[in-house]
Design an enzyme around this catalytic site. Structure first.
Site, PDB file in Angstrom:
ATOM      1  CG  ASP A 134      -9.023  -2.040  -9.761  1.00  0.00           C
ATOM      2  OD1 ASP A 134      -9.431  -0.865  -9.679  1.00  0.00           O
ATOM      3  OD2 ASP A 134      -9.456  -2.859 -10.602  1.00  0.00           O
ATOM      4  CD  GLU A 145     -11.652   1.322  -7.031  1.00  0.00           C
ATOM      5  OE1 GLU A 145     -12.344   2.098  -7.720  1.00  0.00           O
ATOM      6  OE2 GLU A 145     -11.269   0.202  -7.448  1.00  0.00           O
TER       7      GLU A 145
END
Length: 583
Positions: A315, A344
């Site tokens: 993330d 990400e």
């Protein structure tokens, strides 16, 4: 004419694209005879390192088109991994655009299994609720009374969350739906966070070593791993390592055991992700934190990798230091050498700048791949008419040029995610709420998605044309009682097409456009002798199969390798797109 140089053509740059450290590169440009020879200016960047140097041409010769200058970037000049930006200057002034050479560490690769996969992304709370006696409900939260209710946030006057609401989707539910995922043709499941947390999205980790009780705990996770493995499906987890939850065991003990994990100011406030107080940012230079996440023998990464997962999605990878990403990859590979590490990253991952640092995601041993939002936004911009086919082709060619070849074939091309509008919702807007045409546009989008280089990802529900706007609307429950069976079979058919063709997994690509700017095409070339060529043609106006076939014929006529070959139409997306298979 000032200077003529096309970095995408082998005549002007040899070899093409990204290169391993120590590779020599020859550059050429054509300039007017009356001019002095251009100077090659090179700027090197990696992390915070910056270096400039210049080169005079090694030779200058006269040609029919003007003077040809040749420059030799010797391998000793390109020993360090990073990105090298170059441009040509005349009389001290830059003449033409800047170009990029990505230089990456030798012997980097991507796990072979990953290139062949199709990923299915699941937001656990919204997928399927199975009966599980191990499920533990959360205190001070709400459960929706009806699975089909639309999601909302219950907020206080100041905008913060009053109470979190849940649907009760759980891991046993996902395990029970493994046959459906298999039938869809997906061989990997990426799960949004599953660790103990207060919220329904679980990006506010409370305990990295525990599976959330509402999901069924560790017993349910073990069941999911077993069921997935029995069907040849791998599990990838979401690693939220930039921040924890405000109510986590770590933040609660911030004055003692985890004191150096967080950064406090004199007024009592603390660093948090994008100003969200519920998500206190972690000090990524803390040795105890790095040991806990990656370096220690029982670190978070090693423990879950040891359990049998096949990789991690990081993330907000832009918030993590490159050194930390390298540690996470090393920890995962120490337990499972074929682990995959996904970042990400919303932009071109080869040259991303974050907090003043040029990230080395692909040039060093860091990410294998990333969430390719560039693909999604480019294709949607073309379909809605804000980007010409020529410009879309240029974007895709630039990615092909900038990415190391193994990363290029591993980029994750998504239908969507939990952070963007649903694909069907976008298509309904483009077609002014004509559902039939919107479904055809979803088909066209996915046909390109499955035939362009990269690994396809289906965000749960997109295969059945589930609608949804921005968060939380894009996190609706899966409509098990209202599935679009024809669309599900369409996606399953695309998975079969890709599985049966090595060309669509590892074959080289070229991108084309017709002069009116409304027809985009991509060609996949076989990676071995005797393999098939595939030409996908998309008309954003949806002018029908006959129009598309004629466009395919015109484009094929200009490509020597397929000019004389017969072809069949293997896939047709309404009147918007076709894939021609050349025999």
């Amino acid at each position: 004419m000032k200077i003529l140089h096309c970095s995408k053509e082998l005549f002007y740059r040899d070899p093409f694209g990204a290169v391993p450290c120590g590779t020599s590169v020859t550059l050429r440009c054509v300039f007017a005879e009356a001019s002095a020879a251009p100077v090659l200016s090179v700027r090197y960047e990696a992390g915070t390192e910056r270096e400039h140097f210049s080169l005079e041409p090694a030779s200058v010769t006269r040609t029919e088109d003007g003077m040809l200058a040749e420059y030799h970037l010797e391998g000793m000049r390109l020993q360090r991994y990073g990105v090298y930006f170059y441009s040509f200057s005349l009389c001290g002034e830059e003449a033409g655009e800047e170009h990029q050479i990505t230089v990456y560490e030798k012997d980097l690769s991507v796990p072979e299994w990953f290139l062949d996969t199709v990923i299915y992304q699941i937001f656990p709370d919204r997928y399927y609720k199975a009966e599980d006696p191990n499920v533990q409900n959360k205190k001070n939260s709400f459960l929706y009374g009806c699975w089909d209710d639309l999601p909302i946030y219950l907020r206080k006057d100041d905008g913060t969350i009053e109470r979190w609401e849940f649907y009760g989707g759980n891991l046993k539910g996902i395990a029970e739906k493994i046959p459906y995922v298999e039938a869809l043709g997906c061989t990997a499941i990426y799960l949004n966070p599953i660790f103990e947390a207060e919220s329904n999205h679980r990006y506010d980790t409370a305990d990295y070593k525990k599976v959330d009780g509402l999901l069924g705990g560790e017993e349910a996770f073990d069941l999911l791993l077993r069921e997935a493995k029995s069907r040849g499906i791998r599990i990838v987890l979401d690693g939220v390592f930039n921040h924890t939850g405000k109510n986590s065991k770590y933040f609660k003990a911030r004055e003692s055991e985890y004191k150096d994990w967080y950064t406090f100011r004199d007024d009592g406030t603390y660093d948090c992700w994008w100003g969200v107080g519920d998500l206190p940012a972690v000090n990524k230079s803390s040795k105890s934190y790095l040991d806990f996440i990656a370096d220690g023998p029982d670190s978070v990464v090693r423990c879950w990798s040891r359990k049998g997962i096949s990789g991690w999605r990081l993330d907000v990878a832009d918030e993590l230091p490159d050194s930390m990403i390298r540690k996470i990859r090393a920890a995962a590979e120490a337990e499972r050498p074929d682990s995959v590490l996904i970042g990400e990253v919303w932009e071109d991952a080869s040259n991303k700048i974050s907090y003043g640092e040029r990230k080395t995601y692909f040039s060093a041993k860091e990410l294998h791949t990333h969430t390719n939002y560039v693909f999604r936004s480019t294709l949607l911009s073309f379909l809605e008419g804000s980007l010409s086919a020529k410009d879309a082709a240029s974007v895709f060619e630039t990615i092909r040029e900038n990415y190391p070849v193994h990363n290029y074939y591993a980029q994750i091309n998504m239908t969507g995610s939990h952070d963007v509008e649903r694909l069907m919702t976008v298509m309904l807007r483009i077609t002014k709420d004509d559902r039939r045409l919107a479904r055809d546009l979803v088909k066209a989008f996915s046909l390109i998605q499955f035939t362009i280089p990269g690994v396809p990802l289906i965000y749960y529900g997109d295969e059945t044309c589930l609608e949804g706007g921005r968060d939380p609307d894009n996190r609706r429950t899966y409509p098990w009682n209202a599935q679009d069976r024809e669309m599900i079979e369409w996606f399953a058919g695309l998975s079969r097409l890709r599985k049966d063709s090595g060309t669509l997994v590892k074959g080289d690509a070229a991108f084309f456009s017709e002069e009116d700017g409304n027809v985009f095409a991509l060609l996949r070339c076989p990676c071995e002798p005797g393999g098939k060529y595939y030409l996908t043609v998309c008309d954003r106006f949806g002018r029908g199969t006959d129009f598309l076939q004629k466009a395919a014929g015109r484009i094929a006529e200009g490509i020597e390798k397929i000019r004389e070959k017969r072809y069949i139409i293997s896939k047709e997306a309404g009147g918007y797109a076709i894939t021609a298979e050349f025999l």
